[in-house]
Design an enzyme around this catalytic site. Sequence first.
Site, PDB file in Angstrom:
ATOM      1  N   LYS A  13     -12.501   8.037  17.302  1.00  0.00           N
ATOM      2  CA  LYS A  13     -13.423   9.005  17.910  1.00  0.00           C
ATOM      3  C   LYS A  13     -12.823   9.561  19.213  1.00  0.00           C
ATOM      4  O   LYS A  13     -12.778  10.771  19.417  1.00  0.00           O
ATOM      5  CB  LYS A  13     -14.788   8.342  18.212  1.00  0.00           C
ATOM      6  CG  LYS A  13     -15.465   7.740  16.991  1.00  0.00           C
ATOM      7  CD  LYS A  13     -16.816   7.132  17.316  1.00  0.00           C
ATOM      8  CE  LYS A  13     -16.773   5.889  18.197  1.00  0.00           C
ATOM      9  NZ  LYS A  13     -16.107   4.723  17.585  1.00  0.00           N
ATOM     10  N   ARG A  88     -26.227   5.519  18.453  1.00  0.00           N
ATOM     11  CA  ARG A  88     -25.744   4.342  17.725  1.00  0.00           C
ATOM     12  C   ARG A  88     -26.872   3.543  17.120  1.00  0.00           C
ATOM     13  O   ARG A  88     -26.613   2.527  16.477  1.00  0.00           O
ATOM     14  CB  ARG A  88     -25.037   3.425  18.718  1.00  0.00           C
ATOM     15  CG  ARG A  88     -23.550   3.559  18.760  1.00  0.00           C
ATOM     16  CD  ARG A  88     -23.129   2.751  19.980  1.00  0.00           C
ATOM     17  NE  ARG A  88     -21.938   2.006  19.748  1.00  0.00           N
ATOM     18  CZ  ARG A  88     -20.754   2.386  20.232  1.00  0.00           C
ATOM     19  NH1 ARG A  88     -20.625   3.495  20.907  1.00  0.00           N
ATOM     20  NH2 ARG A  88     -19.721   1.634  20.023  1.00  0.00           N
ATOM     21  N   ARG A 127      -4.592  -1.418  20.572  1.00  0.00           N
ATOM     22  CA  ARG A 127      -4.903  -0.305  21.478  1.00  0.00           C
ATOM     23  C   ARG A 127      -4.560  -0.676  22.917  1.00  0.00           C
ATOM     24  O   ARG A 127      -4.940  -1.729  23.416  1.00  0.00           O
ATOM     25  CB  ARG A 127      -6.381   0.059  21.422  1.00  0.00           C
ATOM     26  CG  ARG A 127      -6.750   1.030  22.560  1.00  0.00           C
ATOM     27  CD  ARG A 127      -8.133   1.597  22.455  1.00  0.00           C
ATOM     28  NE  ARG A 127      -9.113   0.626  22.057  1.00  0.00           N
ATOM     29  CZ  ARG A 127     -10.283   0.942  21.520  1.00  0.00           C
ATOM     30  NH1 ARG A 127     -10.587   2.197  21.310  1.00  0.00           N
ATOM     31  NH2 ARG A 127     -11.127   0.008  21.178  1.00  0.00           N
ATOM     32  N   ARG A 158      -8.308  -3.084  26.668  1.00  0.00           N
ATOM     33  CA  ARG A 158      -9.731  -3.058  26.978  1.00  0.00           C
ATOM     34  C   ARG A 158     -10.271  -4.471  26.823  1.00  0.00           C
ATOM     35  O   ARG A 158      -9.919  -5.167  25.868  1.00  0.00           O
ATOM     36  CB  ARG A 158     -10.434  -2.128  25.976  1.00  0.00           C
ATOM     37  CG  ARG A 158     -11.138  -0.985  26.655  1.00  0.00           C
ATOM     38  CD  ARG A 158     -11.592   0.059  25.688  1.00  0.00           C
ATOM     39  NE  ARG A 158     -12.700  -0.356  24.843  1.00  0.00           N
ATOM     40  CZ  ARG A 158     -13.288   0.444  23.974  1.00  0.00           C
ATOM     41  NH1 ARG A 158     -12.869   1.694  23.839  1.00  0.00           N
ATOM     42  NH2 ARG A 158     -14.278   0.029  23.221  1.00  0.00           N
ATOM     43  N   ARG A 169     -18.307  -6.351  17.380  1.00  0.00           N
ATOM     44  CA  ARG A 169     -18.593  -4.909  17.486  1.00  0.00           C
ATOM     45  C   ARG A 169     -18.660  -4.265  16.098  1.00  0.00           C
ATOM     46  O   ARG A 169     -19.492  -3.397  15.843  1.00  0.00           O
ATOM     47  CB  ARG A 169     -17.523  -4.221  18.354  1.00  0.00           C
ATOM     48  CG  ARG A 169     -17.727  -4.503  19.843  1.00  0.00           C
ATOM     49  CD  ARG A 169     -16.494  -4.200  20.668  1.00  0.00           C
ATOM     50  NE  ARG A 169     -15.972  -2.874  20.478  1.00  0.00           N
ATOM     51  CZ  ARG A 169     -14.693  -2.534  20.613  1.00  0.00           C
ATOM     52  NH1 ARG A 169     -13.787  -3.442  20.951  1.00  0.00           N
ATOM     53  NH2 ARG A 169     -14.306  -1.294  20.412  1.00  0.00           N
TER      54      ARG A 169
HETATM   55  P1  AP5 Z   1      -9.787   5.312  19.482  1.00  0.00           P
HETATM   56  O1  AP5 Z   1      -9.661   6.783  19.372  1.00  0.00           O
HETATM   57  O2  AP5 Z   1      -9.766   4.687  20.815  1.00  0.00           O
HETATM   58  O3  AP5 Z   1     -11.058   4.809  18.617  1.00  0.00           O
HETATM   59  P2  AP5 Z   1     -12.612   4.900  18.893  1.00  0.00           P
HETATM   60  O4  AP5 Z   1     -13.266   5.313  17.625  1.00  0.00           O
HETATM   61  O5  AP5 Z   1     -12.867   5.722  20.103  1.00  0.00           O
HETATM   62  O6  AP5 Z   1     -12.938   3.382  19.100  1.00  0.00           O
HETATM   63  P3  AP5 Z   1     -13.728   2.623  20.241  1.00  0.00           P
HETATM   64  O7  AP5 Z   1     -13.298   1.197  20.185  1.00  0.00           O
HETATM   65  O8  AP5 Z   1     -13.651   3.340  21.546  1.00  0.00           O
HETATM   66  O9  AP5 Z   1     -15.192   2.725  19.701  1.00  0.00           O
HETATM   67  P4  AP5 Z   1     -16.386   1.896  20.092  1.00  0.00           P
HETATM   68  O10 AP5 Z   1     -17.456   2.685  19.465  1.00  0.00           O
HETATM   69  O11 AP5 Z   1     -16.350   0.479  19.729  1.00  0.00           O
HETATM   70  O12 AP5 Z   1     -16.335   1.853  21.693  1.00  0.00           O
HETATM   71  P5  AP5 Z   1     -17.152   2.591  22.808  1.00  0.00           P
HETATM   72  O13 AP5 Z   1     -16.248   2.790  23.942  1.00  0.00           O
HETATM   73  O14 AP5 Z   1     -17.881   3.733  22.254  1.00  0.00           O
HETATM   74  O15 AP5 Z   1      -8.622   4.675  18.574  1.00  0.00           O
HETATM   75  C1  AP5 Z   1      -8.459   3.278  18.469  1.00  0.00           C
HETATM   76  C2  AP5 Z   1      -6.961   2.938  18.370  1.00  0.00           C
HETATM   77  O16 AP5 Z   1      -6.459   3.489  17.162  1.00  0.00           O
HETATM   78  C3  AP5 Z   1      -6.100   3.529  19.502  1.00  0.00           C
HETATM   79  O17 AP5 Z   1      -5.062   2.638  19.787  1.00  0.00           O
HETATM   80  C4  AP5 Z   1      -5.543   4.819  18.895  1.00  0.00           C
HETATM   81  O18 AP5 Z   1      -4.281   5.171  19.462  1.00  0.00           O
HETATM   82  C5  AP5 Z   1      -5.415   4.428  17.430  1.00  0.00           C
HETATM   83  N1  AP5 Z   1      -5.601   5.531  16.499  1.00  0.00           N
HETATM   84  C6  AP5 Z   1      -6.546   6.508  16.533  1.00  0.00           C
HETATM   85  N2  AP5 Z   1      -6.426   7.332  15.468  1.00  0.00           N
HETATM   86  C7  AP5 Z   1      -5.372   6.861  14.750  1.00  0.00           C
HETATM   87  C8  AP5 Z   1      -4.749   7.285  13.519  1.00  0.00           C
HETATM   88  N3  AP5 Z   1      -5.192   8.343  12.838  1.00  0.00           N
HETATM   89  N4  AP5 Z   1      -3.709   6.549  13.071  1.00  0.00           N
HETATM   90  C9  AP5 Z   1      -3.257   5.452  13.753  1.00  0.00           C
HETATM   91  N5  AP5 Z   1      -3.783   5.011  14.925  1.00  0.00           N
HETATM   92  C10 AP5 Z   1      -4.848   5.700  15.410  1.00  0.00           C
HETATM   93  O19 AP5 Z   1     -18.249   1.480  23.193  1.00  0.00           O
HETATM   94  C11 AP5 Z   1     -17.883   0.301  23.870  1.00  0.00           C
HETATM   95  C12 AP5 Z   1     -19.146  -0.506  24.193  1.00  0.00           C
HETATM   96  O20 AP5 Z   1     -20.010   0.260  25.077  1.00  0.00           O
HETATM   97  C13 AP5 Z   1     -20.042  -0.872  23.016  1.00  0.00           C
HETATM   98  O21 AP5 Z   1     -19.598  -2.049  22.364  1.00  0.00           O
HETATM   99  C14 AP5 Z   1     -21.397  -1.055  23.716  1.00  0.00           C
HETATM  100  O22 AP5 Z   1     -21.478  -2.291  24.378  1.00  0.00           O
HETATM  101  C15 AP5 Z   1     -21.379   0.050  24.757  1.00  0.00           C
HETATM  102  N6  AP5 Z   1     -21.921   1.316  24.229  1.00  0.00           N
HETATM  103  C16 AP5 Z   1     -21.250   2.493  24.070  1.00  0.00           C
HETATM  104  N7  AP5 Z   1     -22.067   3.435  23.546  1.00  0.00           N
HETATM  105  C17 AP5 Z   1     -23.278   2.854  23.369  1.00  0.00           C
HETATM  106  C18 AP5 Z   1     -24.521   3.301  22.842  1.00  0.00           C
HETATM  107  N8  AP5 Z   1     -24.675   4.552  22.379  1.00  0.00           N
HETATM  108  N9  AP5 Z   1     -25.549   2.421  22.808  1.00  0.00           N
HETATM  109  C19 AP5 Z   1     -25.417   1.164  23.281  1.00  0.00           C
HETATM  110  N10 AP5 Z   1     -24.267   0.660  23.762  1.00  0.00           N
HETATM  111  C20 AP5 Z   1     -23.194   1.505  23.811  1.00  0.00           C
HETATM  112 MG    MG Z   2     -13.645   5.337  22.019  1.00  0.00          MG
END
Ligand code: AP5
Ligand code: MG
Length: 214
Positions: A13, A88, A127, A158, A169
Amino acid sequence: MNIVLMGPPGAGKGTQAELIKKNYPIPHISTGDMFRDAVKNGTELGLKAKSYMDAGQLVPDEVTIGIIQERLAQDDCASGFMLDGFPRTTPQAEALDQVLADMGKKLEAVINIFVPREVLLQRILNRVTCNNCKTVYNLRFLDDHKTCTKCGGELGYRSDDRGEIAKTRLEVYLEQTLPLLQYYQERQVLNSIDGNRETDEVFEDIQELLEKIK
Ligand code: AP5
Ligand code: MG
């Protein structure tokens, strides 16, 4: 253009949001990034969010909905926005519909990036993020594992990307976020995209979709 990027942890994402931002002038609103900044800065929001994030659990809806409501009211969202990691849960999706309706807006597309679980885990564990400019890398594609190729900054993991937390997660996603696909399918805004391909190939499909709605 009012869009949502959905998908499990590690789906790409944030990576796709960076590419979208370069091509379309809309702000990237990532609740995860907002919470991480708040934790880093030791704000009240950060103190509330930290224990949930460290456990791989979701921050309570009332906290998360409040920050999104405030963010969407800012001027830079007037001609569109890209939400990443929100909504979410079903209450978050319902609250978003209400907030947008109150503003006379609606969602034009929900982009669901899907990737097999074993690939997600590999990506999360590989990552690294630049501590300086925030660029995200997959270690598998980096020759030098220590420095950012863009700014020379130091790379770091992270804190919620460790094994057990990452698995939690993924479970939380399946339980609480996956049902939203049906929610958006019923509202005819859901677009699913295979994220298990090269980053640029995934982006091509997203771009094709965005060109239709812009
Ligand atoms: P990346 O692009 O970083 O993936 P992502 O989908 O953004 O994954 P996240 O881990 O950030 O998602 P998440 O939803 O768990 O975390 P968030 O920060 O939202 O890519 C991942 C890796 O893959 C990277 O190394 C990248 O280089 C690689 N990659 C990407 N595309 C690729 C490809 N095509 N091929 C190969 N490699 C690739 O949330 C974190 C925490 O915050 C949650 O656990 C929760 O506690 C809280 N939180 C956030 N939002 C909410 C909400 N709405 N409600 C409640 N709690 C929330
Ligand atoms: Mg992300």
